[in-house]
Design a protein around this motif. Structure first.
Motif, mmCIF file in Angstrom:
data_model
loop_
_atom_site.group_PDB
_atom_site.id
_atom_site.type_symbol
_atom_site.label_atom_id
_atom_site.label_comp_id
_atom_site.label_asym_id
_atom_site.label_seq_id
_atom_site.Cartn_x
_atom_site.Cartn_y
_atom_site.Cartn_z
ATOM 1 N N GLU B 379 -20.075 23.156 17.813
ATOM 2 C CA GLU B 379 -21.175 22.377 17.253
ATOM 3 C C GLU B 379 -20.618 21.217 16.405
ATOM 4 O OE1 GLU B 379 -23.719 24.681 14.731
ATOM 5 O OE2 GLU B 379 -24.918 22.943 14.149
ATOM 6 N N ILE B 380 -19.622 21.555 15.553
ATOM 7 C CA ILE B 380 -19.009 20.502 14.721
ATOM 8 C C ILE B 380 -18.406 19.424 15.616
ATOM 9 C CG2 ILE B 380 -17.249 19.996 12.994
ATOM 10 C CD1 ILE B 380 -17.367 23.010 12.231
ATOM 11 N N ILE B 381 -17.677 19.873 16.656
ATOM 12 C CA ILE B 381 -16.985 18.938 17.540
ATOM 13 C C ILE B 381 -17.981 17.993 18.218
ATOM 14 C CG2 ILE B 381 -15.681 18.821 19.700
ATOM 15 C CD1 ILE B 381 -14.238 21.413 18.689
ATOM 16 N N ASN B 382 -19.139 18.563 18.645
ATOM 17 C CA ASN B 382 -20.133 17.718 19.316
ATOM 18 C C ASN B 382 -20.818 16.762 18.359
ATOM 19 O OD1 ASN B 382 -19.667 18.816 21.798
ATOM 20 N ND2 ASN B 382 -21.171 20.472 21.501
ATOM 21 N N VAL B 383 -21.291 17.297 17.226
ATOM 22 C CA VAL B 383 -22.078 16.465 16.318
ATOM 23 C C VAL B 383 -21.244 15.350 15.721
ATOM 24 C CG1 VAL B 383 -23.398 16.460 14.172
ATOM 25 C CG2 VAL B 383 -23.665 18.333 15.806
ATOM 26 N N PHE B 384 -19.970 15.663 15.370
ATOM 27 C CA PHE B 384 -19.155 14.659 14.687
ATOM 28 C C PHE B 384 -18.163 13.968 15.615
ATOM 29 C CE2 PHE B 384 -21.074 16.757 11.200
ATOM 30 C CZ PHE B 384 -21.226 15.768 10.258
ATOM 31 N N ASP B 385 -18.303 14.159 16.908
ATOM 32 C CA ASP B 385 -17.484 13.442 17.874
ATOM 33 C C ASP B 385 -15.990 13.615 17.577
ATOM 34 O OD1 ASP B 385 -16.868 11.823 20.008
ATOM 35 O OD2 ASP B 385 -16.911 9.993 18.796
ATOM 36 N N VAL B 386 -15.562 14.877 17.409
ATOM 37 C CA VAL B 386 -14.145 15.168 17.175
ATOM 38 C C VAL B 386 -13.436 15.163 18.516
ATOM 39 C CG1 VAL B 386 -12.518 16.845 16.235
ATOM 40 C CG2 VAL B 386 -14.775 16.607 15.206
ATOM 41 N N ARG B 387 -12.390 14.356 18.659
ATOM 42 C CA ARG B 387 -11.662 14.287 19.932
ATOM 43 C C ARG B 387 -10.595 15.369 19.967
ATOM 44 N NH1 ARG B 387 -12.568 8.599 20.554
ATOM 45 N NH2 ARG B 387 -14.785 8.494 20.115
ATOM 46 N N THR B 388 -10.856 16.410 20.748
ATOM 47 C CA THR B 388 -9.894 17.511 20.868
ATOM 48 C C THR B 388 -10.097 18.190 22.211
ATOM 49 O OG1 THR B 388 -9.389 19.736 20.063
ATOM 50 C CG2 THR B 388 -11.551 18.883 19.529
ATOM 51 N N PRO B 389 -9.018 18.764 22.794
ATOM 52 C CA PRO B 389 -9.174 19.459 24.078
ATOM 53 C C PRO B 389 -10.138 20.644 23.999
ATOM 54 C CG PRO B 389 -6.849 19.154 23.525
ATOM 55 C CD PRO B 389 -7.633 18.705 22.341
ATOM 56 N N GLY B 390 -10.250 21.297 22.850
ATOM 57 C CA GLY B 390 -11.143 22.446 22.769
ATOM 58 C C GLY B 390 -11.099 23.086 21.409
ATOM 59 N N THR B 391 -11.869 24.185 21.247
ATOM 60 C CA THR B 391 -11.933 24.829 19.941
ATOM 61 C C THR B 391 -10.674 25.628 19.633
ATOM 62 O OG1 THR B 391 -13.000 26.736 20.923
ATOM 63 C CG2 THR B 391 -14.443 25.051 20.005
ATOM 64 N N GLY B 392 -9.838 25.879 20.647
ATOM 65 C CA GLY B 392 -8.639 26.683 20.433
ATOM 66 C C GLY B 392 -7.433 25.880 19.973
ATOM 67 N N THR B 393 -7.574 24.562 19.904
ATOM 68 C CA THR B 393 -6.463 23.708 19.485
ATOM 69 C C THR B 393 -6.112 23.955 18.025
ATOM 70 O OG1 THR B 393 -7.428 22.073 20.937
ATOM 71 C CG2 THR B 393 -5.668 21.326 19.519
ATOM 72 N N ALA B 394 -4.816 23.915 17.701
ATOM 73 C CA ALA B 394 -4.398 24.078 16.305
ATOM 74 C C ALA B 394 -4.807 22.851 15.503
ATOM 75 C CB ALA B 394 -2.892 24.273 16.223
ATOM 76 N N ALA B 395 -5.193 23.062 14.252
ATOM 77 C CA ALA B 395 -5.634 21.958 13.403
ATOM 78 C C ALA B 395 -4.549 20.892 13.287
ATOM 79 C CB ALA B 395 -5.994 22.488 12.014
ATOM 80 N N ALA B 397 -2.574 19.790 15.424
ATOM 81 C CA ALA B 397 -2.423 18.937 16.596
ATOM 82 C C ALA B 397 -3.412 17.763 16.612
ATOM 83 C CB ALA B 397 -2.585 19.769 17.865
ATOM 84 N N LEU B 398 -4.437 17.817 15.751
ATOM 85 C CA LEU B 398 -5.408 16.733 15.738
ATOM 86 C C LEU B 398 -4.871 15.549 14.937
ATOM 87 C CD1 LEU B 398 -7.319 18.884 16.836
ATOM 88 C CD2 LEU B 398 -9.080 17.987 15.328
ATOM 89 N N SER B 399 -5.308 14.327 15.317
ATOM 90 C CA SER B 399 -4.950 13.173 14.509
ATOM 91 C C SER B 399 -5.678 13.272 13.175
ATOM 92 C CB SER B 399 -5.330 11.884 15.215
ATOM 93 O OG SER B 399 -6.723 11.715 15.152
ATOM 94 N N GLY B 400 -5.168 12.572 12.177
ATOM 95 C CA GLY B 400 -5.730 12.666 10.833
ATOM 96 C C GLY B 400 -7.217 12.388 10.791
ATOM 97 N N GLY B 401 -7.630 11.324 11.474
ATOM 98 C CA GLY B 401 -9.035 10.951 11.448
ATOM 99 C C GLY B 401 -9.913 12.008 12.095
ATOM 100 N N ASN B 402 -9.456 12.557 13.209
ATOM 101 C CA ASN B 402 -10.249 13.573 13.905
ATOM 102 C C ASN B 402 -10.369 14.846 13.084
ATOM 103 O OD1 ASN B 402 -11.323 12.775 16.452
ATOM 104 N ND2 ASN B 402 -9.220 12.427 17.111
ATOM 105 N N LEU B 403 -9.271 15.238 12.440
ATOM 106 C CA LEU B 403 -9.318 16.439 11.621
ATOM 107 C C LEU B 403 -10.239 16.207 10.417
ATOM 108 C CD1 LEU B 403 -8.340 19.269 11.232
ATOM 109 C CD2 LEU B 403 -6.372 18.397 9.994
#
Lengths: 310, 504
Positions: B379-395, B397-403
């Motif tokens: 839900e967070i990923i969809n609403v806030f447009d977080v660019r990540t392969p999925g919910t299982g990705t380690a925090a 691994a995300l770019s600073g802005g996405n995290l």
């Protein structure tokens, strides 16, 4: 019980001797930690220094060569630690513990043949008869050269860290390795040099133990002195003169408790033998009890792995 | 006139990303040249190549009509290039003179150096005491150390990486005077920033970078800030809009709160009082290191106080921990993303559960309902447009802005009654920052109270109803934002910070 049998002059003279291995190991570790590396392998490096020093002295019959060999042997061991932690970025705590275990094992293996042997005694300095002076003579002017060397090293490390550019760079690397890298200083190179120096000092301390204090080779003869050296560095707030104080305090209480045992003082032997460890740590904890100051003194990059990014 | 410094077709690629792609521009003697771009546009990589920290894959640089290929910062400094770093390259436990000496190729003996530091710093209006420990200095003074270090080497080209992000408006003014003085003496300056108004007032020429490529050049004085922004972002920016509504009753109150800092170089809070009302955004500005982290710790519950010092809806909560406060509707998002807001090596859904388990009902009995946790994370990923392969990705691994989007979104979607955030858009690109600000405003429209701690004054002006500033652990009285001038804000932040102490 007879206090009269304890001679204060001899006690102090013996204190300087008993403290020297710890002082050497601690001053080396101080430089290592100031550069931002936590090497928990001091105990292992000391015992490897003790066994190589002893073996080489037995084979060559020249104690001076033995001391150099002890320092070199431990330095080689410390460089294994350097390669693992600085190049392969392995965990410093685990690698340091491993170094201690490895050192204890390999020294036992190397020393098997040498357990009952004796080495030539290396002479003390006598300073053209000054050693005959009452009180000061036995304390100041009749010691083993390595005792003087250890005091010289404390002064040299203090001066090096305070006044030289290399020393400033070393402190900078330990304080903020990213900034030091950004300014173009070699973090890895500086740390390797510090680790090697720390290894050599620990080895020299170990060799002093097996060639002068005991003087014999026994398995595990360092008996935790490396750990005390580590504790002294921390509680001395990474300051060279406080390391001297801590080491002499430990040596002093060790010698005193042996004398008390010999004098038949009515305290259980177990309590007396644990007293040097207890008192040294207690005193140093009290000295460094200002928590905010103590944490400000710690090198800020201590134990953190460095990897140049981008 | 031949340019002093010239780069041609500079390219640098890292695995998976091209940081700089065929970048070319030139800087004339005595010119102030702006390098403009968003976070991640490749500005930092570019200056690292100029300063000898990174080697380019291809392309050439020329300095004073000679080929210039620095293998290390030492060579850059010898050639006459000096740099003021964004994240200060300073050593807290060393004194000012030692810090300066470390940035010089051939430092004079300490006494001579101290005298020269005093001399140069006075001449350029940047007073410094060479004997003080850098850890005790304010952000503005720290930057003076960096600048004086550069000036002592008489650089021909001075690189400044986002120099004003930590300064009060008054300090920015002093800095600009210094830079203009340098310019009049013939020093060229490469000025890196994403603050458009600054660039328009200071720079002669601007090169605009986006995604590693040069996308435009401009004379900043001739174009509007709006046009520059459009070039930088590549699209028109949406400005967050607040729906008009009234502020309500007091939701959160601090009463004469004084707390010592937990860290050695931290700032204690001194007699802080504030009232946060329902439906408002209270913005708290101030230069970093003036008590922001301590204030957040007190509000989130990481730092306990006497019960009555913190009140939520009239209930004393000062002695309660973060979990109890979350249950009561007070949520907080700290500044540091990796290690404070998120556990770096845990997956996004685990991180979602760490904060949201209570309010999102993810725990039944003593067991975690991982399905719900995954649901909340997506839900967070969809609403806030977080660019990540999925919910299982380690925090991690995300770019600073996405995290950042993820950790802020995680708190917002838990429907807090009171939300406290520190630096909500730090390191986030302009479009995403605008979305986060809009989400904060939408929260207040639903009646929640929001407290935003930030060093970005523009951000605070854009979204806060009222504004207050932290200065050495003291909080100024909040003022309605629409009545405030930039001058007044600067004074609330402590004016030219530490100016007096530096004379001492």
């Amino acid at each position: 019980m007879d206090f009269g049998s304890i001679n204060p002059v001899l006690l102090i003279a013996a204190l300087l001797v008993a403290s020297t291995p710890i002082l050497l190991a601690a001053i080396g570790e101080l430089v290592v930690e100031r550069s931002g590396v936590l090497n928990l392998g001091v105990e292992g490096m000391m015992i490897v220094g003790a066994v190589t020093g002893f073996i080489v002295t037995v084979e060559t019959q020249v104690p001076a060569v033995g001391f150099v060999a002890g320092a070199l042997g431990a330095m080689v061991l410390s460089l294994i630690f350097g390669v693992l932690t600085q190049v392969f970025l392995s965990n410093q705590v685990a690698t340091g513990l491993g170094l201690t275990l490895f050192g204890l094992g390999v020294s036992a293996l190397m020393g098997q043949q040498y357990a009952q042997m004796r080495t030539p005694v290396s002479p003390r300095w006598e300073f053209f008869g000054l050693n005959e002076t009452p009180v000061l003579g036995p304390i100041l002017f009749n010691q083993h050269p390595v005792v003087y060397l250890s005091l010289f090293l404390v002064a040299a490390v203090w001066w090096f860290l305070r006044s030289t550019r290399r020393g400033m760079i070393l402190r900078a690397v330990g304080e903020n390795h990213d900034a030091a890298h950004a300014l173009g200083y070699s973090v890895i190179g500086t740390r390797f040099a510090a680790i090697a120096f720390g290894g050599a000092c620990a080895g020299l301390g170990g060799a002093f133990l097996s060639l002068v204090i005991v003087p014999q080779w026994t398995d595990g003869m360092t008996a935790g002195r490396g750990w005390i050296a580590l504790a002294i560095v921390v509680f001395a707030s990474w300051k060279a003169w406080r390391v001297l104080l801590g080491a002499y305090l430990f040596g002093g209480v060790s010698v005193l408790q042996l004398n008390l045992q010999a004098a038949g003082f009515a305290i259980p032997v177990e309590l007396l033998s644990m007293s040097p460890y207890l008192i040294t740590i207690l005193v140093l904890v009290i000295i460094s009890s200002d928590r905010r100051r103590a944490s400000a003194n710690a090198p800020a990059s201590l134990g953190r792995p460095f990897h140049a990014s981008g | 006139m031949t340019p002093l410094f010239q780069i041609e077709g500079l390219t640098k690629a890292y695995p998976g990303v091209v940081a700089n792609d065929d970048v070319s521009f030139s800087i004339g003697k005595g010119e102030v040249h702006a390098l403009l771009g968003e976070n991640g546009a490749g500005k930092s990589t570019l200056v690292k190549m100029i300063y000898g920290l990174v080697r380019p894959d291809s392309g050439t640089m020329r300095f004073e009509d000679a080929s210039y290929t620095p293998a290390s910062p030492h060579e850059a400094r010898q050639a006459g290039i000096a740099m003021v770093f964004q994240h200060f390259s300073l050593f807290d436990a060393l004194d000012v003179a030692e810090n300066v000496a470390l940035g010089m190729e051939d430092p004079p003996p300490k006494k001579t150096l101290a005298a020269r530091i005093r001399e140069v710093s006075e001449a350029y209006g940047l007073p410094l005491n060479p004997a003080r420990l850098v850890g005790d200095l304010s952000a503005g003074e720290r930057q003076r150390v960096e600048i004086v270090r550069c000036l002592l080497q008489d650089p021909k080209l001075l690189i400044m990486d986002e120099p004003t992000s930590v300064l009060t408006p008054q300090e920015v003014k002093i800095l600009f005077e210094t830079l203009r003085k340098l310019q009049s003496e013939g020093t060229s300056i490469l000025y890196i920033s994403h603050k458009l108004e600054e660039i328009r007032s200071l720079c002669d020429h601007a090169t605009i970078l986006r995604l590693g490529k040069v996308v435009g050049e401009a004379k900043p004085r001739d174009v509007s800030a709006r046009d520059l922004a459009a070039m930088m972002v590549g699209a028109e920016l949406k400005v967050p809009q607040a729906q008009p509504h009234e502020s309500g009753a007091v939701a959160l109150a601090l009463k004469h709160l004084s707390v010592a800092s937990a860290s050695a170089f931290g700032t204690p809070l001194r007699d802080v009082s504030l009232e946060l009302r329902k439906g408002e955004v209270l913005g708290i500005g101030g230069v970093a290191g003036n008590g922001q982290d301590e204030l957040l710790a007190v509000l989130s519950g990481e730092q306990r106080t006497t019960p009555a010092a913190v009140e939520l809806d009239g209930t004393p909560i000062g002695a309660l921990g973060p979990v109890e406060r979350r249950a009561m509707g007070l949520l907080a998002a700290p500044e540091e993303r990796l290690g404070h807001a998120a556990a770096p090596d845990m997956s996004l859904y685990e991180n979602a559960a760490l904060s949201g388990w209570l309010r999102k009902g993810m725990v039944r009995g003593k067991l975690i309902d991982w399905k719900k946790a995954r649901g909340f994370a997506s839900e967070i990923i969809n609403v806030f447009d977080v660019r990540t392969p999925g919910t299982g990705t380690a925090a991690r691994a995300l770019s600073g802005g996405n995290l950042q989007k993820f950790v802020i979104g995680r708190e917002i979607l838990q429907d807090p009654d009171v939300l406290v955030v520190n630096q909500p858009t730090w390191g986030v690109d302009a479009a995403a920052a605008s979305a986060i600000r809009q989400a904060l405003l939408d929260l207040t429209a639903k009646g929640a109270a929001v407290l935003v701690i930030s060093q970005d004054l523009d951000e605070l002006m854009e979204i806060s109803t009222r504004f207050a500033a932290l200065n050495e652990g003291r909080l100024s009285a909040p003022q309605p934002t629409r009545d405030l001038t930039i001058e007044a804000i600067g004074l609330m932040m402590g004016g030219a910070h530490g100016m007096e102490t530096a004379h001492g």
